[in-house]
Design a protein around this motif. Sequence first.
Motif, PDB file in Angstrom:
ATOM      1  N   GLU A 192       0.831  -1.218   0.000  1.00 38.36           N
ATOM      2  CA  GLU A 192       0.000   0.000   0.000  1.00 38.36           C
ATOM      3  C   GLU A 192       0.860   1.261   0.000  1.00 38.36           C
ATOM      4  N   LEU A 193       2.040   1.191   0.627  1.00 41.50           N
ATOM      5  CA  LEU A 193       2.929   2.368   0.620  1.00 41.50           C
ATOM      6  C   LEU A 193       3.659   2.496  -0.707  1.00 41.50           C
ATOM      7  N   ILE A 194       4.070   1.343  -1.246  1.00 42.80           N
ATOM      8  CA  ILE A 194       4.788   1.383  -2.538  1.00 42.80           C
ATOM      9  C   ILE A 194       3.855   1.962  -3.599  1.00 42.80           C
ATOM     10  N   GLN A 195       2.571   1.647  -3.459  1.00 45.62           N
ATOM     11  CA  GLN A 195       1.572   2.151  -4.402  1.00 45.62           C
ATOM     12  C   GLN A 195       1.129   3.569  -4.051  1.00 45.62           C
ATOM     13  N   LYS A 196       1.856   4.202  -3.132  1.00 47.80           N
ATOM     14  CA  LYS A 196       1.627   5.595  -2.732  1.00 47.80           C
ATOM     15  C   LYS A 196       0.216   5.831  -2.194  1.00 47.80           C
ATOM     16  N   TYR A 197      -0.300   4.845  -1.503  1.00 41.39           N
ATOM     17  CA  TYR A 197      -1.614   4.981  -0.910  1.00 41.39           C
ATOM     18  C   TYR A 197      -1.415   5.689   0.428  1.00 41.39           C
ATOM     19  N   ASN A 198      -1.905   6.936   0.540  1.00 35.27           N
ATOM     20  CA  ASN A 198      -1.491   7.718   1.711  1.00 35.27           C
ATOM     21  C   ASN A 198      -2.458   7.673   2.893  1.00 35.27           C
ATOM     22  N   ILE A 199      -3.387   6.719   2.827  1.00 34.48           N
ATOM     23  CA  ILE A 199      -4.158   6.472   4.059  1.00 34.48           C
ATOM     24  C   ILE A 199      -3.710   5.108   4.547  1.00 34.48           C
ATOM     25  N   TYR A 200      -2.948   5.096   5.605  1.00 37.44           N
ATOM     26  CA  TYR A 200      -2.458   3.817   6.080  1.00 37.44           C
ATOM     27  C   TYR A 200      -2.461   3.809   7.595  1.00 37.44           C
ATOM     28  N   GLY A 201      -2.217   2.634   8.155  1.00 37.69           N
ATOM     29  CA  GLY A 201      -2.262   2.539   9.617  1.00 37.69           C
ATOM     30  C   GLY A 201      -1.214   1.582  10.128  1.00 37.69           C
ATOM     31  N   SER A 202      -1.532   0.951  11.262  1.00 41.64           N
ATOM     32  CA  SER A 202      -0.538   0.132  11.953  1.00 41.64           C
ATOM     33  C   SER A 202      -0.057  -1.050  11.100  1.00 41.64           C
ATOM     34  N   GLY A 203      -0.833  -1.406  10.067  1.00 43.07           N
ATOM     35  CA  GLY A 203      -0.438  -2.509   9.185  1.00 43.07           C
ATOM     36  C   GLY A 203       0.917  -2.296   8.528  1.00 43.07           C
ATOM     37  N   ILE A 204       1.351  -1.039   8.385  1.00 42.30           N
ATOM     38  CA  ILE A 204       2.664  -0.828   7.738  1.00 42.30           C
ATOM     39  C   ILE A 204       3.791  -1.326   8.646  1.00 42.30           C
ATOM     40  N   ASP A 205       3.622  -1.161   9.957  1.00 38.49           N
ATOM     41  CA  ASP A 205       4.647  -1.668  10.887  1.00 38.49           C
ATOM     42  C   ASP A 205       4.637  -3.201  10.928  1.00 38.49           C
ATOM     43  N   ILE A 206       3.435  -3.779  10.785  1.00 47.71           N
ATOM     44  CA  ILE A 206       3.327  -5.246  10.851  1.00 47.71           C
ATOM     45  C   ILE A 206       4.025  -5.873   9.640  1.00 47.71           C
ATOM     46  N   TRP A 207       3.804  -5.286   8.474  1.00 52.78           N
ATOM     47  CA  TRP A 207       4.483  -5.805   7.269  1.00 52.78           C
ATOM     48  C   TRP A 207       6.007  -5.731   7.472  1.00 52.78           C
ATOM     49  N   GLY A 208       6.486  -4.585   7.942  1.00 48.49           N
ATOM     50  CA  GLY A 208       7.933  -4.406   8.155  1.00 48.49           C
ATOM     51  C   GLY A 208       8.456  -5.437   9.147  1.00 48.49           C
ATOM     52  N   MET A 209       7.671  -5.682  10.189  1.00 47.22           N
ATOM     53  CA  MET A 209       8.092  -6.651  11.205  1.00 47.22           C
ATOM     54  C   MET A 209       8.139  -8.060  10.607  1.00 47.22           C
ATOM     55  N   GLY A 210       7.172  -8.367   9.734  1.00 45.97           N
ATOM     56  CA  GLY A 210       7.190  -9.656   9.028  1.00 45.97           C
ATOM     57  C   GLY A 210       8.492  -9.783   8.239  1.00 45.97           C
ATOM     58  N   ALA A 211       8.884  -8.704   7.565  1.00 43.54           N
ATOM     59  CA  ALA A 211      10.108  -8.733   6.750  1.00 43.54           C
ATOM     60  C   ALA A 211      11.345  -8.902   7.652  1.00 43.54           C
ATOM     61  N   VAL A 212      11.292  -8.318   8.847  1.00 43.67           N
ATOM     62  CA  VAL A 212      12.423  -8.468   9.784  1.00 43.67           C
ATOM     63  C   VAL A 212      12.503  -9.919  10.283  1.00 43.67           C
ATOM     64  N   ILE A 213      11.346 -10.496  10.618  1.00 42.56           N
ATOM     65  CA  ILE A 213      11.340 -11.894  11.101  1.00 42.56           C
ATOM     66  C   ILE A 213      11.850 -12.821   9.985  1.00 42.56           C
ATOM     67  N   ALA A 214      11.369 -12.574   8.751  1.00 42.04           N
ATOM     68  CA  ALA A 214      11.811 -13.395   7.611  1.00 42.04           C
ATOM     69  C   ALA A 214      13.330 -13.281   7.446  1.00 42.04           C
ATOM     70  N   GLU A 215      13.860 -12.078   7.669  1.00 44.48           N
ATOM     71  CA  GLU A 215      15.311 -11.869   7.512  1.00 44.48           C
ATOM     72  C   GLU A 215      16.105 -12.638   8.574  1.00 44.48           C
ATOM     73  N   MET A 216      15.502 -12.810   9.764  1.00 43.07           N
ATOM     74  CA  MET A 216      16.186 -13.596  10.799  1.00 43.07           C
ATOM     75  C   MET A 216      16.298 -15.059  10.347  1.00 43.07           C
ATOM     76  N   ILE A 217      15.331 -15.503   9.524  1.00 42.91           N
ATOM     77  CA  ILE A 217      15.373 -16.894   9.049  1.00 42.91           C
ATOM     78  C   ILE A 217      16.301 -17.008   7.828  1.00 42.91           C
ATOM     79  N   LEU A 218      16.183 -16.057   6.904  1.00 42.42           N
ATOM     80  CA  LEU A 218      16.875 -16.171   5.616  1.00 42.42           C
ATOM     81  C   LEU A 218      18.309 -15.638   5.655  1.00 42.42           C
ATOM     82  N   HIS A 219      18.583 -14.763   6.637  1.00 46.09           N
ATOM     83  CA  HIS A 219      19.880 -14.080   6.715  1.00 46.09           C
ATOM     84  C   HIS A 219      20.102 -13.144   5.539  1.00 46.09           C
ATOM     85  N   GLU A 220      19.045 -12.752   4.911  1.00 44.77           N
ATOM     86  CA  GLU A 220      19.115 -11.707   3.870  1.00 44.77           C
ATOM     87  C   GLU A 220      17.713 -11.120   3.760  1.00 44.77           C
ATOM     88  N   PRO A 221      17.610  -9.871   3.257  1.00 46.40           N
ATOM     89  CA  PRO A 221      16.272  -9.274   3.154  1.00 46.40           C
ATOM     90  C   PRO A 221      15.378 -10.117   2.253  1.00 46.40           C
TER      91      PRO A 221
END
Length: 310
Positions: A192-221
């Motif tokens: 939603e952010l990449i698509q420049k959708y400027n009404i957003y909420g806490s879901g943006i932090d959750i997506w980022g956190m998912g990517a951080v958890i995935a990085e702990m498993i994969l050892h790369e982004p």
Amino acid sequence: MIELHRNDRKKVFLPLSNESLVNNRYRKDTKLGEGTYGEVCKAVDILSNTFVALKKVKADQEEEGVPSTALREIAILRDISHPNIVKLLDVYNSEKHLYLIFEYCNTDLHKFLKNNPQDLSINFIRHASYQMLDALAFMHSHRILHRDIKPSNVLLSGDVVKLADFGLARSIGIPIKRYTVEVVTMWYRPPELIQKYNIYGSGIDIWGMGAVIAEMILHEPIFRGDSDIDQLHKIFDILGTPKPIDYPDLDYFTDKKVFDYFPKNNVEFRTKLKSIGEDGYSLLMKMFEYNPGKRISAREAMKDPFFIKN
Ligand code: AMP
């Protein structure tokens, strides 16, 4: 004297202090990193004989003086206290600089992953993820978005994890307003952010956190794009393309040019992600839900079977 505003509701006053006050109290050690608006150093607090992290911000970087990111960080962190959020211990304001004194943590998750290339144990990932979600749940319940979740903003001290760098954080009001889309480092940005959708909420932090958890498993982004469109395609490659028919209320999912069909192609990444077990993988998919309205919240995620001890 600097006056800090947060949401025009609250003002925090910072008295002007002498530069030598800081230099007499804190003895600088090694450089820890370079932030959005200044250098961060390890230092010894001579009064308490403890280590601290000292962030030095130039006051004349922008025409209006102190960078707004620093003011945001102070305004937000002065108000909150949580075991998994870095503590702002003190602020000094001289004519030339602003000094933010934080509790010291041993490393950040980005450096930690680089220095520990071997697979992390599922227990470590579980424990770290739970703490990060706890911090997010706390922030979101106080209507604060972090807006820059990424491994270098996650600090580690032993097995305690703390969220840091609140330079892009902001309070959200109701009704939800239109916010700037220039937040969150590219690889951790939800569609939603990449698509420049400027009404957003806490879901943006959750997506980022998912990517951080995935990085702990994969050892790369997990989603390593080099432009907006490439970022979306990297996401689709792993998760599959969202079909407009599945998201009738999301008008930003209807651009046919962007959303040419990508099957879930990246078998290698998905197989690696599954090494954290069925429950962990399924939680990640709930964090990577395309529809931000249906994306799992931090509070719900903490109750997920992944965190229930056998
Ligand atoms: P920041 O400007 O907050 O993003 O900080 C830049 C970098 O400095 C981080 O990625 C960390 O590596 C380091 N750092 C920041 N705060 C601390 C802290 N409290 N303890 C240890 N390292 C820190």
